[in-house]
Every structure is written in structure tokens, then in C-alpha cells.
Design an enzyme around this catalytic site. Structure first.
Site: not given
Ligand code: ZN
Length: 378
Positions: A69, A71, A102, A136-137, A165, A351
């Protein structure tokens, strides 16, 4: 001014595009341009408000697909970052920026590995593919899940899939994810009858009624797990009842709960067992169920072997295959009958504010992807 490796240079270019879910900000155009130059046929798939693309080089099977991903999650307080979250800098050996781990670092590693592989093996076996999403998030409705449905509808076969990931725990390659637990949510409502605490015979207290049933649910052994999964767990995350007054028996109780389940349990089986326990306690209940993902597992085989031996060759480490952690888009791809393994950098800061990875880890990751391509398709 540090000279960056091709992987780090591309990772920085991706991080500088502030692609907070579901916005892509040109990340995919950048990736597609590189893949087109490497001989890929491109298929952008914008679905609702989500940019996705499918790309493929080679018309034969087997198909090795890279998935991921573009995003990223929001930055949080920008002033708490050492550098701007989208500045993308390599400092003291670390690549800093939102998405470094990520998973823009992995995306860069995939592109560089594939570019090198097709130069070295222009007539490789089978096909290489990319399945990339910009959601994805977030809700993940029009991302990988929707692309997989289109691929299924036209019988596109994916033999192996590497998801980028961040799977590593402390050192690159120490852990890969060869499956994920399922996740099932329930919102339980138990109805009683509101009344005065001094006149309980005229009321029905849903807190008292629920207590024994909730205790039984919390103590239940759902399964014993298996070689690949720990036992299924049940957790109540929210419990609400009461009016705020100390002389009122409330009329209703609500609880949110979640199952993280192994392949030893099924969605239907867990629902039936919860409902049986509530019925045994004679409750007036209602549950709104929502399934966020089915469990999947990739058993040892060609893909896991190729990845494990590449990690061993590049880092000297023996990787551990694990099914721990939250859900990932791998759960949608696995429904095509694909072997799916997640291989990416260290996830310690994902994150978080000041998200970062060891810059040299991304070059190692490129090498791991490259060697996996060689083992499967050269
Ligand atoms: Zn991810």
C-alpha cells in the site's frame, strides 16, 4: 550530502508524497513509470475514491506477486517530529519519515529488486506482478479486497504473494508472517427493565443478568490453537450500562467484544457458541456481528522456503514464521488460493511519531526480494 542507494532514493521520493489514506499523491504513478520501463503491462484500477493498480510482466505461470500500500496513517502532532514527517531524510543511518517502515521502504525495495532482476534475467520463468492499493490503513473496502474480486472474476491465478508489511521484530528478517488470525467483532445488547433500586421486584437489572454470562464467555476455552496459531482469544473492550443516577436500575447493557481466532474455529461456530451461552442464562439479547477478516495460513512450501533461504543468505539469520499481530491485506489475497507471506522491515515505530527504519535494512530487504525472485523465477 550523503549519496543514497537506489532503494533509499526511491523510498525518500515516495515518503515526500504525503499520501494519508486514501490519498495516493502520485506514489503509484511513480511506481508504474518504473515498472513500465521494466516491461510491465499496467492496469490502473481506481475504485470509488481509491487508487489501485495491477501490473504484470510475463504471460505464463507461476505468478509471483508483490503486494502493498502507498497510503500512510496520519502524522499525529507535526511538532513532535524531529524532522517534518514528509521530509524524508537519512540521518545517523536511519531513514526517517511517515511510511519509512509501513510501507514505502518495502515498496522501494520491491521496485529496485524487480528492476535488477529483469535486467539480469530478461527471459525469466513465469510472471511477476504488483498489486498496489492506497487504502490499506483505512476502511479497506475499495482497495486490495476490490482488486482481488476483479482478479477472481477473470480467473487470474496468483501462485505466490509477498506482502511488504513490516514483519520484522528487532532485526531485518527475524520474523515473517505466514498467516494471520481472523477477527470477529460483536456488539451485544442485553435488555432488562428500568426501575427504582428500592423496588427491584418491579424491574429487571441487565447488569446482574449479564454478569454470569459475561464471566462464562471470558472464561471459555474456544479452541487449543494448532501448530501455526495460538488458541483463539475473546476480549470485551467496552461495557456500558447505567443512567448515572444511584437510585435507578438501568434498562439496558451493551458490550463490545472481539475474537482473534485460529483456523481451528470458524465464524459460524464462534457465533453459535456465544449465542448458546447467552441463551443458557436466559437473557433477552441482541448481537450485531461484523467480521473484519478470516484467518489464513501459508504452510511451509516453495514460497516460505525461498524466502527463508534468501533471508539466511543475505542476513545470516534463521527467520521465524509467525501468525501474530493484527490483520493485513494478505487475508484478501489468500482467498485466491495464493501462498501469502509478509516480509518487511522492523515494525517497532510503525504508526508512531518519528517513524524510522535502519537505512541499511532497506538495502538488505531489496537483496532478500531479489534473491527470492531468483529462487522462484530465474
Ligand atoms: Zn502497512
Amino acid at each position: 550530502m550523503t549519496i543514497l542507494t537506489p532503494t533509499l532514493e526511491l523510498a525518500c521520493e515516495l515518503i515526500r508524497r504525503p499520501s494519508v489514506t486514501p490519498v495516493d499523491e502520485g506514489c503509484q504513478a511513480l511506481m508504474m513509470k518504473r515498472l513500465e520501463a521494466a516491461g510491465f503491462a499496467l492496469e490502473p484500477m481506481r475504485i470509488e475514491n481509491v487508487d489501485n493498480f495491477w501490473a504484470r510482466r510475463g504471460s505464463e505461470g507461476p505468478v509471483l506477486c508483490f503486494a502493498g500500500h502507498t497510503d500512510v496513517v496520519p502524522t499525529g502532532p507535526v511538532e513532535a517530529w524531529q524532522n517534518g514527517p514528509f521530509d524524508a531524510q537519512v540521518k545517523d543511518g536511519m531513514l526517517l519519515g511517515r511510511g519509512a517502515a509501513d510501507m514505502k521502504g518495502s515498496l522501494a525495495s520491491m521496485i529496485i529488486a524487480v528492476e535488477r532482476f529483469v535486467v539480469d534475467h530478461p527471459n525469466h520463468k513465469g510472471a511477476i506482478a504488483f498489486l498496489i492499493t492506497s487504502d490499506e490503513e483505512g476502511p479497506a473496502l475499495y482497495g486490495t479486497r476490490a482488486v482481488v474480486e476483479r482478479l477472481r472474476a477473470r480467473n487470474e491465478r496468483l501462485d505466490w504473494c509477498i506482502v511488504g508489511e513490516p514483519s520484522s521484530t528487532t532485526l531485518l528478517g527475524d520474523v515473517v508472517k505466514n498467516g494471520r488470525r481472523g477477527s470477529l467483532n460483536g456488539k451485544l445488547t442485553i435488555r432488562g427493565k428500568q426501575g427504582h433500586v428500592a423496588y427491584p421486584h418491579l424491574a429487571r437489572n441487565p447488569i446482574h443478568l449479564a454478569a454470569a454470562a459475561l464471566a462464562e464467555l471470558a472464561a471459555e476455552q474456544w479452541d487449543a490453537g494448532n501448530d501455526f496459531f495460538p488458541p483463539t482469544t475473546f476480549q470485551i473492550s467496552n461495557l456500558n450500562s447505567g443512567t448515572g443516577a444511584n437510585n435507578v436500575i438501568p434498562g439496558e447493557l451493551s458490550a463490545l467484544f472481539n475474537f482473534r481466532f485460529s483456523t481451528e474455529s470458524t465464524e459460524e461456530g464462534l457465533k453459535a457458541r456465544v449465542e448458546a451461552i447467552l441463551n443458557k442464562h436466559g437473557l433477552d439479547w441482541h448481537i450485531d456481528w461484523s467480521l473484519s477478516g478470516l484467518p489464513f495460513i501459508t504452510e511451509p512450501g516453495e514460497l516460505l522456503d525461498a524466502i527463508a533461504s534468501s533471508i539466511q543468505a543475505v542476513t545470516g539469520r534463521t527467520t521465524e514464521a509467525s501468525t501474530s499481530g493484527g490483520t493485513s491485506d494478505g487475508r484478501f489475497i489468500a482467498t485466491l488460493g495464493t501462498q501469502v507471506v509478509e516480509v518487511g522491515p522492523v515494525n517497532a515505530t510503525i504508526h508512531q511519531v518519528n517513524e524510522r527504519v535502519l537505512a541499511s535494512d532497506l538495502d538488505l530487504l531489496t537483496e532478500v526480494y531479489y534473491q527470492t525472485l531468483v529462487r522462484l523465477l530465474a
